[in-house]
Design a protein around this motif. Sequence first.
Motif, PDB file in Angstrom:
ATOM      1  N   GLY A 150       1.354  -1.279   0.108  1.00  0.00           N
ATOM      2  CA  GLY A 150      -0.099   0.168   0.120  1.00  0.00           C
ATOM      3  C   GLY A 150       1.035   1.311   0.014  1.00  0.00           C
ATOM      4  N   ALA A 151       0.235   2.303   0.862  1.00  0.00           N
ATOM      5  CA  ALA A 151       0.794   3.479   0.971  1.00  0.00           C
ATOM      6  C   ALA A 151       2.766   3.393   1.391  1.00  0.00           C
ATOM      7  N   ILE A 152       2.911   2.628   2.582  1.00  0.00           N
ATOM      8  CA  ILE A 152       3.904   2.431   3.048  1.00  0.00           C
ATOM      9  C   ILE A 152       4.790   1.484   2.345  1.00  0.00           C
ATOM     10  N   GLY A 153       3.994   0.257   1.389  1.00  0.00           N
ATOM     11  CA  GLY A 153       4.590  -0.388   0.820  1.00  0.00           C
ATOM     12  C   GLY A 153       5.683   0.490  -0.127  1.00  0.00           C
ATOM     13  N   SER A 154       4.695   1.530  -0.520  1.00  0.00           N
ATOM     14  CA  SER A 154       5.689   1.806  -2.057  1.00  0.00           C
ATOM     15  C   SER A 154       6.903   2.555  -1.493  1.00  0.00           C
ATOM     16  N   ALA A 155       6.030   3.516  -0.557  1.00  0.00           N
ATOM     17  CA  ALA A 155       6.774   4.143   0.161  1.00  0.00           C
ATOM     18  C   ALA A 155       8.791   3.643   0.537  1.00  0.00           C
ATOM     19  N   VAL A 156       7.949   2.287   1.248  1.00  0.00           N
ATOM     20  CA  VAL A 156       9.968   1.820   0.889  1.00  0.00           C
ATOM     21  C   VAL A 156      10.030   1.250   0.031  1.00  0.00           C
ATOM     22  N   ALA A 196      13.589 -14.432  -1.954  1.00  0.00           N
ATOM     23  CA  ALA A 196      14.267 -13.210  -1.396  1.00  0.00           C
ATOM     24  C   ALA A 196      14.992 -13.255  -0.290  1.00  0.00           C
ATOM     25  N   ASP A 197      15.463 -12.549  -0.625  1.00  0.00           N
ATOM     26  CA  ASP A 197      16.713 -12.318   0.396  1.00  0.00           C
ATOM     27  C   ASP A 197      16.554 -11.299   1.772  1.00  0.00           C
ATOM     28  N   VAL A 198      15.462 -10.442   1.172  1.00  0.00           N
ATOM     29  CA  VAL A 198      14.646 -10.038   2.415  1.00  0.00           C
ATOM     30  C   VAL A 198      13.275  -9.227   2.516  1.00  0.00           C
ATOM     31  N   VAL A 199      12.734  -9.840   3.820  1.00  0.00           N
ATOM     32  CA  VAL A 199      11.297  -9.928   3.297  1.00  0.00           C
ATOM     33  C   VAL A 199      10.805  -8.815   4.619  1.00  0.00           C
ATOM     34  N   ILE A 200       9.927  -7.866   3.959  1.00  0.00           N
ATOM     35  CA  ILE A 200       9.781  -6.350   4.692  1.00  0.00           C
ATOM     36  C   ILE A 200       8.374  -6.555   4.679  1.00  0.00           C
ATOM     37  N   LEU A 201       7.603  -6.835   5.346  1.00  0.00           N
ATOM     38  CA  LEU A 201       6.158  -6.384   6.494  1.00  0.00           C
ATOM     39  C   LEU A 201       5.247  -5.159   6.933  1.00  0.00           C
ATOM     40  N   THR A 202       5.003  -4.733   5.721  1.00  0.00           N
ATOM     41  CA  THR A 202       3.797  -3.033   5.487  1.00  0.00           C
ATOM     42  C   THR A 202       2.515  -3.723   5.889  1.00  0.00           C
ATOM     43  N   THR A 203       1.857  -5.147   5.532  1.00  0.00           N
ATOM     44  CA  THR A 203       0.631  -4.924   6.011  1.00  0.00           C
ATOM     45  C   THR A 203      -0.271  -4.762   7.204  1.00  0.00           C
ATOM     46  N   PRO A 204      -1.305  -4.353   6.640  1.00  0.00           N
ATOM     47  CA  PRO A 204      -2.645  -4.337   7.876  1.00  0.00           C
ATOM     48  C   PRO A 204      -2.563  -5.438   8.199  1.00  0.00           C
ATOM     49  N   LEU A 205      -2.975  -5.350  10.033  1.00  0.00           N
ATOM     50  CA  LEU A 205      -3.792  -6.486  10.815  1.00  0.00           C
ATOM     51  C   LEU A 205      -4.655  -6.270  10.843  1.00  0.00           C
ATOM     52  N   ASP A 206      -5.509  -7.695   9.609  1.00  0.00           N
ATOM     53  CA  ASP A 206      -6.588  -7.764   9.950  1.00  0.00           C
ATOM     54  C   ASP A 206      -7.006  -9.248  10.170  1.00  0.00           C
ATOM     55  N   ASP A 207      -8.455  -9.890  10.192  1.00  0.00           N
ATOM     56  CA  ASP A 207      -7.724 -11.314   9.639  1.00  0.00           C
ATOM     57  C   ASP A 207      -7.288 -12.396   8.584  1.00  0.00           C
ATOM     58  N   SER A 208      -7.128 -11.667   7.417  1.00  0.00           N
ATOM     59  CA  SER A 208      -6.245 -12.296   6.367  1.00  0.00           C
ATOM     60  C   SER A 208      -4.817 -12.479   6.203  1.00  0.00           C
ATOM     61  N   THR A 209      -4.211 -11.163   7.585  1.00  0.00           N
ATOM     62  CA  THR A 209      -3.225 -11.130   7.972  1.00  0.00           C
ATOM     63  C   THR A 209      -2.174 -11.636   9.220  1.00  0.00           C
ATOM     64  N   ARG A 210      -3.098 -11.733  10.661  1.00  0.00           N
ATOM     65  CA  ARG A 210      -3.198 -12.008  11.115  1.00  0.00           C
ATOM     66  C   ARG A 210      -2.697 -13.434  11.469  1.00  0.00           C
ATOM     67  N   GLY A 211      -1.443 -13.944  11.664  1.00  0.00           N
ATOM     68  CA  GLY A 211      -0.438 -14.950  12.205  1.00  0.00           C
ATOM     69  C   GLY A 211      -0.082 -15.275  10.463  1.00  0.00           C
ATOM     70  N   LEU A 212       0.233 -14.903   9.780  1.00  0.00           N
ATOM     71  CA  LEU A 212       0.531 -14.925   8.375  1.00  0.00           C
ATOM     72  C   LEU A 212       1.219 -15.377   8.600  1.00  0.00           C
ATOM     73  N   VAL A 213       2.496 -15.062   9.073  1.00  0.00           N
ATOM     74  CA  VAL A 213       3.706 -15.310   8.850  1.00  0.00           C
ATOM     75  C   VAL A 213       3.927 -16.178  10.145  1.00  0.00           C
ATOM     76  N   ASP A 214       3.757 -17.755   9.774  1.00  0.00           N
ATOM     77  CA  ASP A 214       3.678 -19.009  10.147  1.00  0.00           C
ATOM     78  C   ASP A 214       5.516 -18.946   9.921  1.00  0.00           C
ATOM     79  N   ASP A 215       4.487 -20.327  10.558  1.00  0.00           N
ATOM     80  CA  ASP A 215       5.329 -21.916  10.486  1.00  0.00           C
ATOM     81  C   ASP A 215       6.114 -21.872   8.646  1.00  0.00           C
ATOM     82  N   SER A 231       5.081  -3.735  10.115  1.00  0.00           N
ATOM     83  CA  SER A 231       3.028  -3.222  10.646  1.00  0.00           C
ATOM     84  C   SER A 231       3.199  -3.456  11.950  1.00  0.00           C
ATOM     85  N   ARG A 232       2.452  -5.413  12.167  1.00  0.00           N
ATOM     86  CA  ARG A 232       2.338  -5.450  13.450  1.00  0.00           C
ATOM     87  C   ARG A 232       2.359  -6.812  13.746  1.00  0.00           C
ATOM     88  N   GLY A 233       2.254  -6.517  15.137  1.00  0.00           N
ATOM     89  CA  GLY A 233       3.966  -8.232  16.564  1.00  0.00           C
ATOM     90  C   GLY A 233       2.516  -8.588  15.354  1.00  0.00           C
TER      91      GLY A 233
END
Length: 317
Positions: A150-156, A196-215, A231-233
């Motif tokens: 989104g806006a933050i990801g584009s700014a990154v 990817a050598d670097v993964v940068i998380l700038t996603t909003p937190l919602d039901d689709s992204t909660r726990g997205l980065v799992d095992d 983004s969000r913890g």
Amino acid sequence: MTSDVWLPLPLQEIDGLPDGFVYRFWDGGEDGEQEFPGDPADCAVYVVPYMKPVRTRARPLEHMARLEVIQTLTAGVDDMLANLDRVRPGVRLCNARGVHEASTAELALTLTLASLRGIPGFVRAQQDGEWGGGFHPALADKTVLIVGYGAIGSAVEDRLVPFEVARVARIARSSRATERGPVHQLSDLPALLPEADVVILTTPLDDSTRGLVDDEFLARMKDGALLVNVSRGPVVNTKALLAELEAGRLLAALDVTDPEPLPPGHPLWHAPGVLISPHVGGPTSAFGPRARRLIASQMSRYAAGEPLGNLILTTGD
């Protein structure tokens, strides 16, 4: 009846506010128990206090019987979304798009560079009066995956360009084309993560992204890759990340954690290969002027009966 507007900044600090409203200052106070500045039932526009606990920010909502607009000063609105059952239908929720992009993107690059170039180790060595060299990874020639374009990801990505990265891949909820290249949908993550050598998380937190980065997400990252979260913890499963850090397979640079604040003694503090900052992506010298401009702009639109900017949703729709 004159409508009240609750502001978390003193009225005299904001130029360009339209006449015709009663502006009341309320930031919750140091302990979150500050008395309300007036009857919450008269409040039509609630500008949510910044950097205060969720319980403080949400406390007046159930009393705001005439509320029409909730304006946050954060890019993410997950805290308000969780409390919208307290407000009546028809309330417009707006975020702070345009306020935090530059500062958050700056921090994302800072964390990335500091982690790759071993800056935490240099700081420790300086404290001990030790001189040590050696090779460290550069950001140049790396492949970077931005999850949440989104806006933050584009700014990154704006800030990645001068660092001569090999490639930037972009992920959002749905695919689209941009001048810089394609934005992939979330379902493309399994194919993109191993590259990817670097993964940068700038996603909003919602039901689709909660726990997205799992095992499974982490297992698909290549050995030695760096995970950066601004983004969000709760987007990251902390237990799963700890397992990868303690195995020495991945690196992490985190501005947000789950839990947050990270309590003393939590194993994440001392995990190998992790750099932690205390959720400071937004609060910089850039915040005040941009927040004040946003408030004045939104109030001018509201007074003129024009559509508000940064509209996330309207309750009851």
